[in-house]
Design a protein around this motif. Structure first.
Motif, PDB file in Angstrom:
ATOM      1  N   VAL A  59     103.411  85.807  41.380  1.00 38.20           N
ATOM      2  CA  VAL A  59     104.706  86.112  42.001  1.00 38.20           C
ATOM      3  C   VAL A  59     104.668  87.458  42.701  1.00 38.20           C
ATOM      4  O   VAL A  59     105.241  87.639  43.783  1.00 38.20           O
ATOM      5  CB  VAL A  59     105.864  86.057  40.981  1.00 38.20           C
ATOM      6  CG1 VAL A  59     106.028  84.654  40.441  1.00 38.20           C
ATOM      7  CG2 VAL A  59     105.693  87.060  39.850  1.00 38.20           C
ATOM      8  N   GLY A  60     103.971  88.419  42.089  1.00 42.16           N
ATOM      9  CA  GLY A  60     103.876  89.741  42.695  1.00 42.16           C
ATOM     10  C   GLY A  60     103.013  89.761  43.939  1.00 42.16           C
ATOM     11  O   GLY A  60     103.407  90.290  44.982  1.00 42.16           O
ATOM     12  N   LEU A  61     101.823  89.172  43.851  1.00 40.32           N
ATOM     13  CA  LEU A  61     100.921  89.139  44.998  1.00 40.32           C
ATOM     14  C   LEU A  61     101.544  88.389  46.172  1.00 40.32           C
ATOM     15  O   LEU A  61     101.476  88.830  47.324  1.00 40.32           O
ATOM     16  CB  LEU A  61      99.601  88.476  44.608  1.00 40.32           C
ATOM     17  CG  LEU A  61      98.703  89.244  43.642  1.00 40.32           C
ATOM     18  CD1 LEU A  61      97.595  88.338  43.120  1.00 40.32           C
ATOM     19  CD2 LEU A  61      98.115  90.482  44.293  1.00 40.32           C
ATOM     20  N   THR A  62     102.153  87.240  45.873  1.00 38.59           N
ATOM     21  CA  THR A  62     102.765  86.430  46.928  1.00 38.59           C
ATOM     22  C   THR A  62     103.862  87.206  47.633  1.00 38.59           C
ATOM     23  O   THR A  62     103.935  87.227  48.873  1.00 38.59           O
ATOM     24  CB  THR A  62     103.341  85.130  46.343  1.00 38.59           C
ATOM     25  OG1 THR A  62     102.292  84.407  45.690  1.00 38.59           O
ATOM     26  CG2 THR A  62     103.940  84.260  47.430  1.00 38.59           C
ATOM     27  N   THR A  63     104.713  87.857  46.863  1.00 39.39           N
ATOM     28  CA  THR A  63     105.835  88.594  47.445  1.00 39.39           C
ATOM     29  C   THR A  63     105.367  89.810  48.220  1.00 39.39           C
ATOM     30  O   THR A  63     105.840  90.067  49.339  1.00 39.39           O
ATOM     31  CB  THR A  63     106.822  89.001  46.340  1.00 39.39           C
ATOM     32  OG1 THR A  63     107.328  87.819  45.707  1.00 39.39           O
ATOM     33  CG2 THR A  63     107.976  89.805  46.900  1.00 39.39           C
ATOM     34  N   ILE A  64     104.460  90.571  47.665  1.00 40.75           N
ATOM     35  CA  ILE A  64     103.934  91.745  48.367  1.00 40.75           C
ATOM     36  C   ILE A  64     103.319  91.334  49.699  1.00 40.75           C
ATOM     37  O   ILE A  64     103.580  91.955  50.746  1.00 40.75           O
ATOM     38  CB  ILE A  64     102.906  92.486  47.480  1.00 40.75           C
ATOM     39  CG1 ILE A  64     103.629  93.214  46.333  1.00 40.75           C
ATOM     40  CG2 ILE A  64     102.075  93.475  48.302  1.00 40.75           C
ATOM     41  CD1 ILE A  64     102.697  93.726  45.253  1.00 40.75           C
ATOM     42  N   GLN A  65     102.518  90.275  49.706  1.00 43.50           N
ATOM     43  CA  GLN A  65     101.869  89.836  50.941  1.00 43.50           C
ATOM     44  C   GLN A  65     102.871  89.232  51.920  1.00 43.50           C
ATOM     45  O   GLN A  65     102.744  89.404  53.136  1.00 43.50           O
ATOM     46  CB  GLN A  65     100.745  88.867  50.600  1.00 43.50           C
ATOM     47  CG  GLN A  65      99.585  89.562  49.888  1.00 43.50           C
ATOM     48  CD  GLN A  65      98.561  88.627  49.291  1.00 43.50           C
ATOM     49  OE1 GLN A  65      98.407  87.484  49.720  1.00 43.50           O
ATOM     50  NE2 GLN A  65      97.847  89.104  48.279  1.00 43.50           N
ATOM     51  N   ALA A  66     103.900  88.553  51.404  1.00 39.80           N
ATOM     52  CA  ALA A  66     104.946  87.995  52.278  1.00 39.80           C
ATOM     53  C   ALA A  66     105.736  89.112  52.949  1.00 39.80           C
ATOM     54  O   ALA A  66     106.019  89.061  54.152  1.00 39.80           O
ATOM     55  CB  ALA A  66     105.876  87.097  51.471  1.00 39.80           C
ATOM     56  N   PHE A  67     106.089  90.128  52.179  1.00 40.06           N
ATOM     57  CA  PHE A  67     106.880  91.226  52.739  1.00 40.06           C
ATOM     58  C   PHE A  67     106.049  92.074  53.700  1.00 40.06           C
ATOM     59  O   PHE A  67     106.571  92.584  54.690  1.00 40.06           O
ATOM     60  CB  PHE A  67     107.458  92.092  51.619  1.00 40.06           C
ATOM     61  CG  PHE A  67     108.583  91.430  50.841  1.00 40.06           C
ATOM     62  CD1 PHE A  67     108.951  90.116  51.092  1.00 40.06           C
ATOM     63  CD2 PHE A  67     109.263  92.118  49.855  1.00 40.06           C
ATOM     64  CE1 PHE A  67     109.983  89.505  50.380  1.00 40.06           C
ATOM     65  CE2 PHE A  67     110.299  91.525  49.147  1.00 40.06           C
ATOM     66  CZ  PHE A  67     110.660  90.212  49.407  1.00 40.06           C
ATOM     67  N   LYS A  68     104.761  92.206  53.429  1.00 38.90           N
ATOM     68  CA  LYS A  68     103.874  92.886  54.388  1.00 38.90           C
ATOM     69  C   LYS A  68     103.819  92.103  55.691  1.00 38.90           C
ATOM     70  O   LYS A  68     103.917  92.667  56.781  1.00 38.90           O
ATOM     71  CB  LYS A  68     102.452  93.003  53.817  1.00 38.90           C
ATOM     72  CG  LYS A  68     102.236  94.110  52.803  1.00 38.90           C
ATOM     73  CD  LYS A  68     100.775  94.100  52.361  1.00 38.90           C
ATOM     74  CE  LYS A  68     100.498  95.130  51.282  1.00 38.90           C
ATOM     75  NZ  LYS A  68      99.099  95.044  50.777  1.00 38.90           N
ATOM     76  N   ARG A  69     103.653  90.777  55.573  1.00 36.08           N
ATOM     77  CA  ARG A  69     103.545  89.938  56.758  1.00 36.08           C
ATOM     78  C   ARG A  69     104.822  89.997  57.590  1.00 36.08           C
ATOM     79  O   ARG A  69     104.778  90.029  58.816  1.00 36.08           O
ATOM     80  CB  ARG A  69     103.246  88.503  56.331  1.00 36.08           C
ATOM     81  CG  ARG A  69     103.221  87.492  57.458  1.00 36.08           C
ATOM     82  CD  ARG A  69     102.116  87.788  58.459  1.00 36.08           C
ATOM     83  NE  ARG A  69     100.813  87.582  57.920  1.00 36.08           N
ATOM     84  CZ  ARG A  69      99.791  87.087  58.597  1.00 36.08           C
ATOM     85  NH1 ARG A  69      99.958  86.696  59.847  1.00 36.08           N
ATOM     86  NH2 ARG A  69      98.612  86.984  58.052  1.00 36.08           N
ATOM     87  N   GLY A  70     105.969  90.038  56.929  1.00 37.05           N
ATOM     88  CA  GLY A  70     107.248  90.128  57.625  1.00 37.05           C
ATOM     89  C   GLY A  70     107.706  91.546  57.903  1.00 37.05           C
ATOM     90  O   GLY A  70     108.785  91.752  58.467  1.00 37.05           O
TER      91      GLY A  70
END
Length: 333
Positions: free
Chosen positions: A129-140
């Motif tokens: 959940v942490g990795l997915t969110t961190i990478q999603a927010f970086k991408r956006g």
């Protein structure tokens, strides 16, 4: 060692089995981890049910589970960052998927020392959940002052994402059911929308970012609430061409997916928006971000229920029920 394995596609109860298999052997760049706790994720039961056959090919029997915490029991010759006895946490890539087991071999660059202020169960709740969110927010490129809609705020992803977005400095809208409104507010969300009594489409307008954790119509409707030039990062929506290439899909598969997302493409053009189906990539650098956030008490682990290893199937059925408030843990030790 004992491991839970998928034996075929179909319903969860009929297609999982505990097997005794050999302990994994490690490569030069890997560590052998004795697993003390793992956590479930929606992708686990979706893989079993064959919902991801297009992008994830399986040879049965095969392992299941991505998140884990435990103790390093052996290190490869080239490993520099860890020693035997280190307490660690990790999320593994698709090809290494097998954390519902007693031991696992993991590349050094996908492992991190677990946060000092968490036990094994708490640490196992955070990696995917942490990795997915961190990478999603970086991408956006989520930044302070942005307004974001995070669907399903009481789930494992949502509960982490709310905390992380607030740490960045964003204004957070989120959706949840009546029973969870109070504690979701305590996570820091600025506007909690009770989907049983309110329609988020009437309340959320011109946001910078939608974090789409639900897919289907929610993905299409995201374009009703973002501003012109806004961003939609999805965990479950249609596969964009960039992600299709990341999955290594051939031209025929990509053409098929192109026609399947025609409606979505129209919505993207209408809003001059950016859309991406995120494909999480395990790495120690982002795990270090999670570790620091937790140790500084900026993000906390949210656990709904802990199941013993012997009841792993029940843990996955509970995950599928959609009733979990936070993460579901499988305790090995």
């Amino acid at each position: 060692m004992k491991a839970l394995q998928i034996k075929g596609y179909g319903d969860v109860e009929s297609n999982l089995a505990f097997n005794n298999i050999e302990n994994p052997s490690i490569k030069e760049n890997q560590v052998l981890i004795e697993i003390f706790a793992a956590s479930t994720n929606p992708i686990d039961y979706k893989i079993i049910e064959g919902l991801l056959k297009q992008v994830i090919k399986l040879n049965f029997p095969t392992g299941i589970g991505y998140d884990l915490s435990g103790i390093v029991r052996e290190t490869g010759k080239s490993v520099k960052g860890f020693k035997v006895g280190d307490e660690v946490f990790s999320s593994v890539p698709q090809e290494s998927r097998s954390s519902f087991a007693e031991f696992i071999a993991v590349d050094e660059n996908m492992v991190c020392l677990k946060p000092k202020n968490l036990n094994f169960e708490e640490a196992a709740s955070l990696p995917m959940v942490g990795l997915t969110t961190i990478q999603a927010f970086k991408r956006g490129n989520l930044k302070a002052g942005d307004r974001i809609l995070i669907h399903a705020g009481s789930g494992g992803i949502g509960s982490f994402a709310i905390q992380y977005a607030k740490n960045i400095g964003a204004y957070v809208y989120t959706t949840t059911g009546t029973a969870n409104v109070g504690w979701v507010k305590e996570l820091g969300a600025d506007r909690v929308i009770d989907y049983k009594t309110e329609n988020y489409l009437d309340l959320v307008k011109d946001v910078d970012f939608v974090y789409d954790t639900l897919g289907e119509q929610f993905t299409i409707d995201a374009f009703k609430v973002i501003k012109v030039g806004g961003k939609v990062i999805s965990l479950i929506g249609p596969v964009d061409d960039e992600t299709a290439k990341e999955f290594g899909l051939n031209l025929i598969a990509r053409i098929y997916l192109y026609f399947k997302r025609i409606k979505l493409t129209g919505k993207i053009k209408e809003k001059s928006a950016y859309y991406k189906l995120i494909s999480m990539k395990p790495n120690s650098e982002d795990l270090e971000i999670i570790k620091k956030l937790v140790e500084e008490n900026k993000v906390k682990s949210i656990i709904d229920k802990i199941f013993p290893f012997s009841e792993s199937v029940n843990a996955l059925l509970y995950q599928k029920s959609g009733r979990a408030k936070g993460k579901i843990i499988i305790k090995m030790k």
